[in-house]
Design an enzyme around this catalytic site. Structure first.
Site, short mmCIF file in Angstrom:
data_model
loop_
_atom_site.label_atom_id
_atom_site.label_comp_id
_atom_site.label_asym_id
_atom_site.label_seq_id
_atom_site.Cartn_x
_atom_site.Cartn_y
_atom_site.Cartn_z
N LEU A 560 0.82 -1.21 0.00
CA LEU A 560 0.00 0.00 0.00
C LEU A 560 0.85 1.26 0.00
O LEU A 560 0.39 2.32 -0.44
CB LEU A 560 -0.94 0.01 1.20
CG LEU A 560 -2.36 -0.49 0.95
CD1 LEU A 560 -3.24 0.53 0.26
CD2 LEU A 560 -2.36 -1.81 0.20
N ASP A 561 2.08 1.19 0.49
CA ASP A 561 2.93 2.37 0.49
C ASP A 561 3.27 2.85 -0.92
O ASP A 561 3.06 4.02 -1.24
CB ASP A 561 4.21 2.11 1.29
CG ASP A 561 3.96 2.16 2.79
OD1 ASP A 561 3.42 3.17 3.25
OD2 ASP A 561 4.29 1.19 3.49
N PRO A 562 3.79 2.00 -1.80
CA PRO A 562 4.05 2.50 -3.15
C PRO A 562 2.77 2.84 -3.91
O PRO A 562 2.79 3.71 -4.79
CB PRO A 562 4.81 1.36 -3.83
CG PRO A 562 4.51 0.15 -3.02
CD PRO A 562 4.33 0.63 -1.62
N GLY A 565 2.33 6.23 -2.91
CA GLY A 565 3.34 7.06 -3.55
C GLY A 565 2.98 7.42 -4.99
O GLY A 565 3.11 8.58 -5.41
#
Length: 799
Positions: A560-562, A565
């Site tokens: 979920l972080d990228p 991003g």
């Protein structure tokens, strides 16, 4: 104001999920998008899941999701009349989205001096994989993400749905908008490219750089973070224990564990994390996951329930934010997801088109070029002249601003000397030696962290204390000099500091601000802390990955972080495109969990329409068999194989020469599924005799989709990533010469690139304050003495 991209014209001539999702993002932001389909309809209309209660029964939820807001032009490109109409629209388009099968229909015959032509492919036009067949499992296998996903004692899992295709779609949208930004200065369009394989590789958690630093990488057996997935009486809880161990112990009713010497520091807790989970697990079984999350989040400890799709649809938070929509469709309504990111004026959400709904359409003459072109964009990079004030931490936010820096923006990262970015690590103690050069923290470990140095290349670092009035004043003055502000703090943090959009835009009306709260600025969960793993659970994605026993599986890297991003960068470029036409700034809210739900949107639509929920079962995929990971020679070595057709099956049988697979009953998908266990067993017995890399090339040469399930080390050595220049070496003053992964945005005339390594802590404090604000060395010294600015970590005001 109109939606940000009103007036833009997009011709979607793509046949892939990635291409059509890219074009849908333009439609979401108000652009006029025409989908060019063959007379029988796009191939994506034949990709499931399908509606059981709709007419016709084969209606594709995938097509409905990735093509909403468009009109359809059914065209026979062998017909002179149809081809002429499509060419006329192409001449008037701002962006033309293509993939491999359609490129020659347009590029070779049309003058495209003003247009951005986006070519999306699986593996690019050159390199060792250029003739390979790509599918979702193939891309996940090559990326290194699959190898880290699954249980330690199980086979690797590719994930769910079409996430690499969605990632490539967002990356293509970013690349197109960057090219439009360049066109606003030069007046010229250009060709841009995105490959799904490079995009998938960019979603891995710093695999290339960590291996370059220490020759280590995460595995299913060894995850680098303090993550707990606990079964409670009413479901599953995901907990990330980066901080707050004492409060965690109190919440679980084991206060004595807070003083246990095994858990006395972050590094000790990390070393003994399995023992900590053994204490938490039995307590969790008798408790409510929802109640535990409420208590943990009250102490700002990242945690979430692993929501199923029905849970999503009834969730109070998403309902309060009106994320679930009913939109007009024919004579009735249909269900849809809300906006990917939110702006002041939202475009109407319209359903996907019926075939040929734009048969007689014609765009009026093209409008004039932008009224307020951005200055200073005539150099090699599309965002040259754009200055960004970066208030982001960890991964999602820094990846967004890293994308902007890669595309040429001047990114000024604001850091706190008293509380370092968690990815810099502590100022002295190191928790995980694997992320440092040769596994040594050194005297300044905060400048040697491979993850931080991956996500922050090409930025400048200054240190301000935003809790100090003078620090706030300096930040406000810097914002007046900037085009963009990006933050991933909790909601209203910047407002409380006097640095919110309402305050900053008064002095700088052209300012673009993008905030990336995990759950959005409003709603019952708006104050919740989110990290990649917990957000994946809250988005419903984890519930769609598993071995079929009901336990959700989290993607190995914090996926979920990228995702956040990419959407953060997309939001900035969307706002800049509007600013270039209106001269006005824009505030954009990117609720990371909501944006991620679009990547499983077809399954959410299915659950809402039919009440049916996708049930994960290992690597199985509807309509495809074999489809999975098969063992190869060596310890924990695997190959991914996806047989998409009966023809590919016969090629596989001819290659293996296995009598057990030669049964004519297996020549159909139904026959293979009926004997899936025996086929998988026979195929596994064969694959385990081969090196995974050699076998993948052999299978692909025979026309069978396959790929090695790459480890972090394999990704570092991947011949395609090295041939394309995706992996680049940089000399960092404290980390030495190391190699880093690139980004998938390829522009032919104004290319982005990695230019310099990540900054050392506060390396540019004096430089930035002097050049942008005109402060003297004496004035900067005074700010440092007050504790409003810093040059070193842990710097405190002199008494």
């Amino acid at each position: 104001m109109s939606p940000p991209l009103s007036g833009f014209r997009i011709l979607d001539a793509s046949t892939s999920i990635a291409g059509q999702y890219c074009a849908r993002l333009f439609a979401d932001m108000g652009a006029d998008v025409v989908l060019v389909e063959p007379l029988e309809g796009s191939a994506t209309r034949q990709i499931g899941p399908f509606a059981a209660k709709a007419s016709p029964p084969s209606h594709s939820f995938l097509f409905r999701h990735i093509n909403r807001g468009k009109t359809s032009l059914a065209a026979d490109m062998n017909s002179e009349g149809d081809r002429g109409l499509v060419c006329q629209l192409a001449e008037q388009a701002d962006v033309i989205v293509l993939d491999g099968a359609r490129q020659s229909d347009f590029v070779s015959t049309i003058s495209l001096d003003h247009a951005v032509v986006c070519a999306i492919s699986d593996f690019g036009e050159a390199g060792p994989y250029r003739d390979w067949i790509g599918t979702e499992i193939i891309h996940q296998a090559l990326s290194g993400v699959m190898d880290v996903t699954g249980r330690p004692d199980g086979y690797p899992l590719y994930g769910v749905g079409n996430r690499s295709a969605y990632a490539a779609g967002v990356s293509a949208y970013i690349t197109c908008l960057a090219a439009i930004q360049a066109r606003d200065s030069t007046g010229s369009g250009q060709r841009v490219e995105v490959s799904v394989a490079e995009t998938a590789a960019s979603m891995g958690q710093n695999l290339v750089s960590q291996y370059s630093y220490s020759t280590t990488y995460a595995t299913r057996q060894r995850y680098p973070g303090m993550l707990a997935q606990l079964q409670c009486r009413d479901g599953w809880l995901v907990l990330f224990a980066l901080r707050g161990w004492r409060h965690i112990c109190e919440t679980f009713g084991i206060p004595e564990a807070a003083n246990d010497p095994r858990f006395s520091s972050v590094s000790a807790l990390r070393r003994n994390w399995s023992a900590a989970i053994a204490l938490l697990a039995p307590r969790a079984q008798a408790a409510s996951a929802h109640e535990l999350v409420d208590q943990l989040q009250a102490a700002k400890i990242s945690s979430a329930c692993a929501l199923s799709l029905p849970d999503l649809l009834t969730c109070e938070h998403y309902r309060a934010r009106k994320f679930w929509r009913q939109i007009r469709s024919g004579d009735g309504t249909e269900f849809a997801l809300g906006p990917i990111f939110r702006v002041a004026t939202e475009a109407e959400i319209r359903p996907a088109p019926t075939i040929g709904s734009a048969a007689a359409m014609d765009w009026p003459p093209a409008t004039a070029r932008p009224a307020a072109p951005s200055p200073g964009l005539k150099s090699a990079a599309p965002l040259s002249g754009i200055r960004v004030l970066d208030f982001t931490l960890a991964w999602a936010g820094p990846m967004a601003t890293r994308s902007l820096a890669f595309l040429g923006a001047d990114v000024i990262k604001i850091e706190n000397a008293l509380q370092l970015d968690s990815w810099r690590g502590p100022a002295s103690e190191i928790a995980d030696p694997n992320v440092y050069p040769d596994r040594v923290g050194g005297q300044k470990p905060y400048d040697r962290h491979s993850w931080f140095n991956t996500q922050n290349h090409d930025k400048r670092s200054i240190s301000l204390n935003l809790k100090h009035p003078k620090g706030q004043e300096i930040a406000r003055r810097l914002a007046e000099c900037c085009d963009v502000v990006v933050a991933n703090f909790s909601p209203r943090t910047l407002d409380r500091l006097g640095l919110g959009y309402g305050d900053l835009s008064k002095a700088n009306p052209q300012l673009v601000m993008v905030e990336m709260p995990a759950f959005g600025n409003t709603g019952p969960w708006s104050s919740h802390v989110g990290m990649g793993k917990t957000m994946e659970a809250a988005a419903g994605m984890a519930s769609l990955i598993g071995y079929g026993d009901g336990e959700p599986i989290l993607t190995g890297p914090a996926y979920l972080d990228p995702i956040g991003g990419l959407h953060g960068a997309a939001a900035v470029l969307t706002a800049l495109a509007q600013r270039n036409r209106t001269g006005k700034g824009l505030y954009v809210e990117v609720a990371q969990v909501e944006a991620a739900m679009h990547w499983i949107g077809e399954y959410i639509l299915q659950a809402a329409a039919d009440g049916e929920t996708f049930q994960p079962s290992g690597n199985s995929r509807e309509g495809v068999f074999p489809h999975g990971a098969f063992p190869c020679a060596g310890n924990d070595q695997w190959i991914a194989i996806a047989v998409l057709s009966d023809r590919q099956w016969r090629s596989l049988v001819d290659l293996t020469r296995l009598a057990a697979l030669a049964d004519p009953a297996f020549d159909t998908l139904e026959g293979r599924i009926a004997q899936s266990s025996s086929i998988a067993e026979a195929l596994s017995s064969w694959t385990q005799n081969f090196d995974k890399h050699d076998l993948a090339f052999t299978l692909q040469a025979a026309g069978v989709p396959a790929a090695p399930v790459n480890s972090g080390g394999d990704v570092f050595r991947d011949p395609a990533l090295r041939t394309s220049g995706f992996i680049q070496a940089l000399r960092h003053p404290d980390a030495g010469v190391r190699e880093y992964p690139g980004l998938p945005y390829r522009l032919h005339q104004t290319p982005g690139r990695i230019r310099r390594p990540a900054p050392r802590f506060a390396e540019h404090t004096d430089e930035v304050l002097a050049s942008l604000l005109g402060l003297s060395t004496t004035e900067i010294d005074a700010l440092v003495a007050l504790g409003a600015a810093a040059r070193t970590p842990n710097a405190r005001p002199r008494v």
